[in-house]
Design a protein around this motif. Structure first.
Motif, PDB file in Angstrom:
ATOM      1  N   LEU A 154      76.357  17.006  83.260  1.00 49.40           N
ATOM      2  CA  LEU A 154      75.881  16.548  81.945  1.00 49.40           C
ATOM      3  C   LEU A 154      76.549  17.358  80.846  1.00 49.40           C
ATOM      4  O   LEU A 154      76.798  18.556  81.024  1.00 49.40           O
ATOM      5  N   ARG A 187      72.737  17.458  76.673  1.00 52.13           N
ATOM      6  CA  ARG A 187      71.702  16.775  77.469  1.00 52.13           C
ATOM      7  C   ARG A 187      71.003  17.752  78.425  1.00 52.13           C
ATOM      8  O   ARG A 187      70.551  17.392  79.509  1.00 52.13           O
ATOM      9  N   ASN A 217      64.511  19.159  83.122  1.00 48.90           N
ATOM     10  CA  ASN A 217      63.349  18.354  83.536  1.00 48.90           C
ATOM     11  C   ASN A 217      63.508  17.847  84.958  1.00 48.90           C
ATOM     12  O   ASN A 217      62.537  17.814  85.718  1.00 48.90           O
ATOM     13  N   ALA A 218      64.726  17.426  85.310  1.00 47.89           N
ATOM     14  CA  ALA A 218      64.954  16.928  86.678  1.00 47.89           C
ATOM     15  C   ALA A 218      64.664  18.035  87.688  1.00 47.89           C
ATOM     16  O   ALA A 218      64.094  17.782  88.754  1.00 47.89           O
ATOM     17  N   HIS A 223      68.132  19.081  78.360  1.00 42.95           N
ATOM     18  CA  HIS A 223      66.722  18.782  78.598  1.00 42.95           C
ATOM     19  C   HIS A 223      66.556  17.938  79.866  1.00 42.95           C
ATOM     20  O   HIS A 223      65.671  18.188  80.694  1.00 42.95           O
ATOM     21  N   GLU A 224      67.471  16.969  80.021  1.00 38.73           N
ATOM     22  CA  GLU A 224      67.428  16.075  81.192  1.00 38.73           C
ATOM     23  C   GLU A 224      67.612  16.873  82.485  1.00 38.73           C
ATOM     24  O   GLU A 224      66.909  16.657  83.474  1.00 38.73           O
TER      25      GLU A 224
END
Ligand SMILES: NC(=O)c1ccc[n+]([C@@H]2O[C@H](COP(=O)([O-])OP(=O)(O)OC[C@H]3O[C@@H](n4cnc5c(N)ncnc54)[C@H](OP(=O)(O)O)[C@@H]3O)[C@@H](O)[C@H]2O)c1
Length: 326
Positions: free
Chosen positions: A299, A303, A309-310, A305-306
């Motif tokens: 990423l 990005r 979170n994953a 945060h993605e």
């Protein structure tokens, strides 16, 4: 430059944000690296929450490992401008530039991309230190790796297979079994929920495992103590389950196994020659094509945060790699 800053500790990443910062100044003994890829490790997530053993002073730039190009060195440095390196220093990797102590860097293995190099570093040195240095892994032995879909778990599977061990991969998620089997190619994938000792016993024809490598802790650790063979080793790697297990000391006594605590980074700092030997052994395996880190997703850093979170939601099979500056 772009950098991911932890401004306040929070359980939901609300204290972490992308910011513009000046390029870091290189101190004596440090090398300035242009970060080309940086990978996410579980401790990065824990550090945003203040729940890791190391609690950096706020605010700090997140990211414990990177791959990149040397852009500035001191006169005494063993590196030169343009060298491709991997490594890190607990924080600072999720940025366009990072000043890293020279001892925290090693050459990017020949032919390896920056993304793979960033994904390999800490996970593979953790796997190698635990399996080979501390548990004395031998060809033909049975190894159980829990938390199999994680960066450290997949690295341990890859290394154990490369060294001729027979590997049982344990995942807590039914939905990940087929993908772990297809991508990491262990001898068998099992679901590490409830009582999995009987399945381990069946697979190993009653032998159980010479080495159990456990990044999960909690209930998985409790059941894993029933999966170690006499004179085997149970390597304590981490506690992603959120619970540090207790064990009655009569269990390792009666069953005749050893519990080994792993601190891969500290091991390399206390025994720098061993640390260099571990890095060289991993690089050789990579250059010979015997190991290959699995990346779940790459990423752009914006990005972030993605990716975080994953990891927090346990959605990954392999590493998250961030590319800053794009
Ligand atoms: N001792 C050392 O020297 C050393 C060095 C580096 C890292 N570590 C530790 O190793 C651990 C793994 O790090 P990592 O970067 O590989 O993390 P990761 O990529 O997030 O992988 C962790 C794995 O643990 C399992 N897991 C996650 N949350 C869980 C939960 N709530 N309950 C049960 N299992 C859960 C998941 O595997 P499944 O879904 O497949 O079960 C997950 O893929 C961390 O605790 C880290 O601090 C230790």
């Amino acid at each position: 430059m772009q950098a991911l800053r932890v401004l306040n500790l929070s359980d939901d990443l609300s204290g972490t944000q992308l910011a513009e910062l000046p390029k870091p100044e290189r101190a004596a003994g440090e090398v300035l690296v242009q970060v080309r890829a940086a990978s996410l490790n579980f401790p990065d997530l824990l550090m945003t929450r203040g729940k890791y053993q190391l609690e950096p002073e706020l605010p700090f730039t997140s990211g414990l490992e990177l791959a990149g190009e040397v852009v500035e060195v001191g006169a005494e440095s063993a590196f030169k401008v343009g060298d491709k390196v991997i490594g890190g220093n607990k924080t600072g990797a999720f940025a366009e530039f990072a000043a890293i102590p020279e001892r925290g860097l090693s050459p990017l293995p020949k032919g390896m991309s920056f993304e793979k190099g960033a994904a390999m570093g800490a996970a593979y040195s953790t796997g190698y230190t635990g399996l080979v240095e501390l548990a004395n892994l031998k060809e033909g032995q049975w190894v159980l790796v829990t938390g199999a879909s994680g960066g450290v778990g997949l690295a341990a599977i890859d290394l154990a297979k490369a060294m001729g061990a027979k590997v049982i991969a344990g995942t807590g998620c039914l939905s990940k079994i087929d993908q772990i089997q297809a991508q990491a190619n262990p001898d068998k994938v099992i679901l590490t929920q409830g009582q999995f000792r009987e399945e381990v016993s069946q697979i190993t024809e009653g032998h159980l495992c010479d080495i159990v490598f456990d990044p999960v802790g909690g209930d998985v650790f409790d059941e894993a103590t029933r999966c170690v063979t006499f004179s085997g080793k149970l390597v304590v790697v981490g506690f992603t389950s959120g619970r540090i297990a207790n064990i009655a000391t009569n269990i390792p006594l009666i069953k005749g196994f050893s519990i080994v605590g792993l601190r891969a980074g500290e091991y390399a700092r206390r025994f720098p020659e061993r640390g260099r030997a571990i890095n060289a052994a991993i690089a050789k395996l990579a250059e010979e094509g015997c190991i290959d880190p699995l990346i779940d997703r790459t990423l752009p850093l914006w990005r972030w945060h993605e990716g975080f979170n994953a990891m927090a939601n346990r959605e990954l099979i392999g590493k998250v790699v961030f590319v800053p500056g794009c």
